[in-house]
Design a protein around this motif. Structure first.
Motif, short mmCIF file in Angstrom:
data_model
loop_
_atom_site.label_atom_id
_atom_site.label_comp_id
_atom_site.label_asym_id
_atom_site.label_seq_id
_atom_site.Cartn_x
_atom_site.Cartn_y
_atom_site.Cartn_z
N GLN A 1 0.83 -1.20 0.00
CA GLN A 1 0.00 0.00 0.00
C GLN A 1 0.87 1.25 0.00
OE1 GLN A 1 -3.39 0.47 -0.35
NE2 GLN A 1 -2.72 2.57 -0.57
N ALA A 2 1.92 1.25 0.80
CA ALA A 2 2.83 2.39 0.83
C ALA A 2 3.54 2.57 -0.51
CB ALA A 2 3.86 2.22 1.96
N LEU A 3 3.91 1.46 -1.13
CA LEU A 3 4.54 1.51 -2.46
C LEU A 3 3.58 2.10 -3.48
CD1 LEU A 3 6.94 0.85 -4.29
CD2 LEU A 3 6.00 -1.45 -4.55
N ALA A 4 2.32 1.70 -3.42
CA ALA A 4 1.31 2.26 -4.34
C ALA A 4 1.17 3.77 -4.11
CB ALA A 4 -0.03 1.56 -4.14
N ASN A 5 1.24 4.20 -2.86
CA ASN A 5 1.17 5.63 -2.56
C ASN A 5 2.37 6.38 -3.13
OD1 ASN A 5 -1.23 5.27 -1.18
ND2 ASN A 5 -0.25 5.19 0.83
N VAL A 6 3.55 5.78 -3.03
CA VAL A 6 4.75 6.40 -3.60
C VAL A 6 4.60 6.51 -5.12
CG1 VAL A 6 7.22 6.04 -4.06
CG2 VAL A 6 6.32 5.69 -1.75
N GLN A 7 4.14 5.44 -5.74
CA GLN A 7 3.96 5.46 -7.19
C GLN A 7 2.95 6.53 -7.61
OE1 GLN A 7 3.04 1.28 -7.48
NE2 GLN A 7 5.07 0.80 -8.31
N ARG A 8 1.87 6.66 -6.86
CA ARG A 8 0.85 7.66 -7.15
C ARG A 8 1.43 9.07 -7.01
NH1 ARG A 8 -4.60 8.02 -7.42
NH2 ARG A 8 -5.53 9.96 -6.71
N ASP A 9 2.22 9.28 -5.96
CA ASP A 9 2.84 10.59 -5.77
C ASP A 9 3.80 10.92 -6.90
OD1 ASP A 9 1.42 10.91 -3.43
OD2 ASP A 9 3.12 10.50 -2.10
N VAL A 10 4.58 9.93 -7.32
CA VAL A 10 5.51 10.14 -8.44
C VAL A 10 4.73 10.51 -9.69
CG1 VAL A 10 7.12 8.95 -10.00
CG2 VAL A 10 7.37 8.71 -7.52
N GLU A 11 3.65 9.78 -9.96
CA GLU A 11 2.82 10.06 -11.12
C GLU A 11 2.28 11.49 -11.07
OE1 GLU A 11 -0.98 8.14 -13.46
OE2 GLU A 11 -0.90 7.93 -11.28
N GLY A 12 1.78 11.89 -9.92
CA GLY A 12 1.23 13.23 -9.77
C GLY A 12 2.26 14.32 -9.94
N VAL A 13 3.42 14.13 -9.35
CA VAL A 13 4.49 15.13 -9.46
C VAL A 13 4.95 15.28 -10.90
CG1 VAL A 13 6.90 15.62 -8.85
CG2 VAL A 13 5.28 14.95 -7.07
N TYR A 14 5.19 14.17 -11.57
CA TYR A 14 5.64 14.24 -12.97
C TYR A 14 4.57 14.84 -13.88
CZ TYR A 14 10.10 11.85 -12.48
OH TYR A 14 11.39 11.54 -12.15
N ALA A 15 3.33 14.42 -13.68
CA ALA A 15 2.24 14.95 -14.52
C ALA A 15 2.09 16.45 -14.29
CB ALA A 15 0.93 14.24 -14.22
N PHE A 16 2.12 16.87 -13.04
CA PHE A 16 1.99 18.30 -12.75
C PHE A 16 3.17 19.07 -13.34
CE2 PHE A 16 2.47 22.15 -10.29
CZ PHE A 16 1.21 22.68 -10.43
N ASP A 17 4.35 18.49 -13.28
CA ASP A 17 5.53 19.15 -13.85
C ASP A 17 5.40 19.32 -15.36
OD1 ASP A 17 8.13 20.33 -13.27
OD2 ASP A 17 8.96 18.66 -14.42
N ILE A 18 4.87 18.30 -16.02
CA ILE A 18 4.65 18.41 -17.47
C ILE A 18 3.68 19.55 -17.75
CG2 ILE A 18 3.52 17.30 -19.45
CD1 ILE A 18 4.66 14.61 -18.35
N ILE A 19 2.59 19.60 -17.01
CA ILE A 19 1.59 20.66 -17.21
C ILE A 19 2.20 22.03 -16.94
CG2 ILE A 19 -0.59 21.62 -16.35
CD1 ILE A 19 -1.41 18.65 -15.78
N ARG A 20 2.96 22.13 -15.87
CA ARG A 20 3.57 23.41 -15.51
C ARG A 20 4.54 23.89 -16.59
NH1 ARG A 20 8.24 24.89 -13.55
NH2 ARG A 20 8.95 22.77 -13.25
N LYS A 21 5.35 22.97 -17.09
CA LYS A 21 6.34 23.35 -18.10
C LYS A 21 5.75 23.59 -19.48
CE LYS A 21 10.32 21.13 -15.99
NZ LYS A 21 11.24 19.99 -16.06
N LYS A 22 4.81 22.75 -19.88
CA LYS A 22 4.27 22.83 -21.24
C LYS A 22 3.09 23.79 -21.35
CE LYS A 22 6.65 19.39 -23.21
NZ LYS A 22 7.60 19.69 -24.23
N TYR A 23 2.17 23.70 -20.40
CA TYR A 23 0.95 24.51 -20.48
C TYR A 23 1.14 25.83 -19.76
CZ TYR A 23 -4.12 24.78 -21.30
OH TYR A 23 -5.37 25.12 -21.74
N GLY A 24 2.10 25.85 -18.88
CA GLY A 24 2.49 27.09 -18.23
C GLY A 24 1.49 27.60 -17.22
N TYR A 25 1.38 28.88 -17.19
CA TYR A 25 0.58 29.56 -16.18
C TYR A 25 -0.88 29.71 -16.60
CZ TYR A 25 1.77 33.24 -19.48
OH TYR A 25 1.97 33.95 -20.62
N TYR A 26 -1.26 29.10 -17.72
CA TYR A 26 -2.65 29.20 -18.14
C TYR A 26 -3.55 28.54 -17.10
CZ TYR A 26 -0.51 30.55 -22.49
OH TYR A 26 0.24 31.20 -23.42
N HIS A 27 -4.71 29.10 -16.95
CA HIS A 27 -5.61 28.65 -15.89
C HIS A 27 -6.29 27.34 -16.25
CE1 HIS A 27 -5.03 32.34 -13.76
NE2 HIS A 27 -5.25 33.00 -14.88
#
Length: 126
Positions: A20-46
Motif C-alpha cells: 500500500q505504501a509503495l502504491a502511494n509512492v507510485q501515485r505521488d511520483v505520477e502526480g508530481v511528474y504529470a503536474f511538472d509536465i503541465i507546468r512546463k508545457k501549459y504554463g501559467y494558463y488557468h
C-alpha cells in the motif's frame, strides 16, 4: 523508498502495508511528474486540477489530462462566443500550441509510466 524497505526488513510493516505504501509512492511520483509536465508545457494558463483525485492511481493521469482539456475547451468556447478580450488574446496567444504539446507529453508519460512503476517496485529487490 529506502525507509519502506528498512521498515519491512525490520518487521515494522507487513507485506500488505508495504504494498500500500509503495502504491502511494507510485501515485505521488505520477502526480508530481504529470503536474511538472503541465507546468512546463501549459504554463501559467488557468486550469483546474482535481483537488482530491480518485483513489485509483491509474485514474490520476486521466484526471490531469481531463483538467487540461477542460481548461482548453472553456477557452475555445469563450473565444467562439467572442468573450475573449484583446488582452486575453495576447495572454493566450500560444495556448493552442501549448495545449497540443501538453496533451502529447502527458499521453507519452501515461504510456511510459507503467515501466517507471516497475523501476520503483524493483527498488525493493536491491
Amino acid at each position: 523508498m529506502d525507509k519502506l524497505i528498512e521498515l519491512k526488513g525490520k518487521g515494522k510493516i507487513n507485506d500488505s502495508e508495504f504494498q500500500q505504501a509503495l502504491a502511494n509512492v507510485q501515485r505521488d511520483v505520477e502526480g508530481v511528474y504529470a503536474f511538472d509536465i503541465i507546468r512546463k508545457k501549459y504554463g501559467y494558463y488557468h486550469f483546474q486540477l482535481p483537488l482530491k483525485p480518485s483513489d485509483d492511481a491509474g485514474d490520476l493521469m486521466d484526471e490531469f489530462i481531463s483538467a487540461v482539456e477542460k481548461s482548453h475547451s472553456e477557452y475555445e468556447l469563450r473565444k467562439k462566443e467572442e468573450k475573449v478580450t484583446k488582452e486575453q488574446e495576447i495572454y493566450y496567444k500560444d495556448i493552442d500550441r501549448k495545449y497540443l504539446e501538453t496533451k502529447k507529453a502527458l499521453e507519452e508519460f501515461k504510456t511510459a509510466f507503467p515501466r517507471l512503476n516497475e523501476l520503483i517496485a524493483d527498488l525493493e529487490n536491491e
